[in-house]
Design a protein around this motif. Structure first.
Motif, PDB file in Angstrom:
ATOM      1  N   MET A   1      43.649  86.669  22.172  1.00 28.00           N
ATOM      2  CA  MET A   1      44.768  87.174  21.686  1.00 28.00           C
ATOM      3  C   MET A   1      44.904  86.825  20.248  1.00 28.00           C
ATOM      4  N   ILE A   2      45.279  87.832  19.301  1.00 33.07           N
ATOM      5  CA  ILE A   2      45.492  87.644  17.974  1.00 33.07           C
ATOM      6  C   ILE A   2      46.913  87.468  17.854  1.00 33.07           C
ATOM      7  N   LYS A   3      47.121  86.472  16.709  1.00 29.19           N
ATOM      8  CA  LYS A   3      48.643  85.997  16.411  1.00 29.19           C
ATOM      9  C   LYS A   3      49.082  87.049  15.341  1.00 29.19           C
ATOM     10  N   PRO A   4      50.386  87.807  15.188  1.00 32.50           N
ATOM     11  CA  PRO A   4      50.642  88.626  14.168  1.00 32.50           C
ATOM     12  C   PRO A   4      50.763  87.777  12.985  1.00 32.50           C
ATOM     13  N   THR A   5      51.182  86.571  12.945  1.00 30.12           N
ATOM     14  CA  THR A   5      51.373  85.785  11.728  1.00 30.12           C
ATOM     15  C   THR A   5      50.728  84.411  11.819  1.00 30.12           C
TER      16      THR A   5
END
Length: 124
Positions: A1-5
């Protein structure tokens, strides 16, 4: 999962200290000195030393001071009345009211001069 910040940078636990850096410490000390200067003066201002721009000689007698004040008020009254002649409406009424206040002050100084007890002649 990629974090937006991204992760926030790690900081010290006490970020509210005014002594976080040398610059903030100097700023805090300067602010304290300024507050102490205006709110907690160490020495009260010397009331015996007036400003040097406009100074009345301490040896001036009361009669001379009152006579000078009376002449100054008379001049101010004449200037206000002369200037009021050039105005119209509410501005004229305001200036005439100021002239009347000057006249009342002049009358009070005149009365003080009348009641002033002058020193008698010196006898040896």
């Amino acid at each position: 999962m990629i974090k937006p910040t991204p992760n926030p940078p790690e900081t010290e636990t006490d970020t509210t200290s005014p002594y976080a850096s040398l610059d903030s410490r100097k700023l805090h000390e300067a602010a304290e000195r300024a507050l102490d200067h205006y709110l907690n003066p160490n020495t009260p201002p010397d009331a015996t030393q007036p400003g040097t721009l406009y100074r009345i000689a301490p040896e001036a007698c009361t009669e001379d001071l009152l006579a000078n004040a009376c002449e100054t008020l008379t001049s101010a009254k004449v200037m206000a009345n002369d200037f009021a002649a050039f105005l119209q409406g509410p501005h004229r009424h305001t200036l005439l009211g100021i002239a009347q206040l000057i006249m009342l002050a002049e009358l009070a100084v005149d009365r003080a001069l009348d009641k002033l007890e002058l020193p008698g002649p010196v006898t040896s």
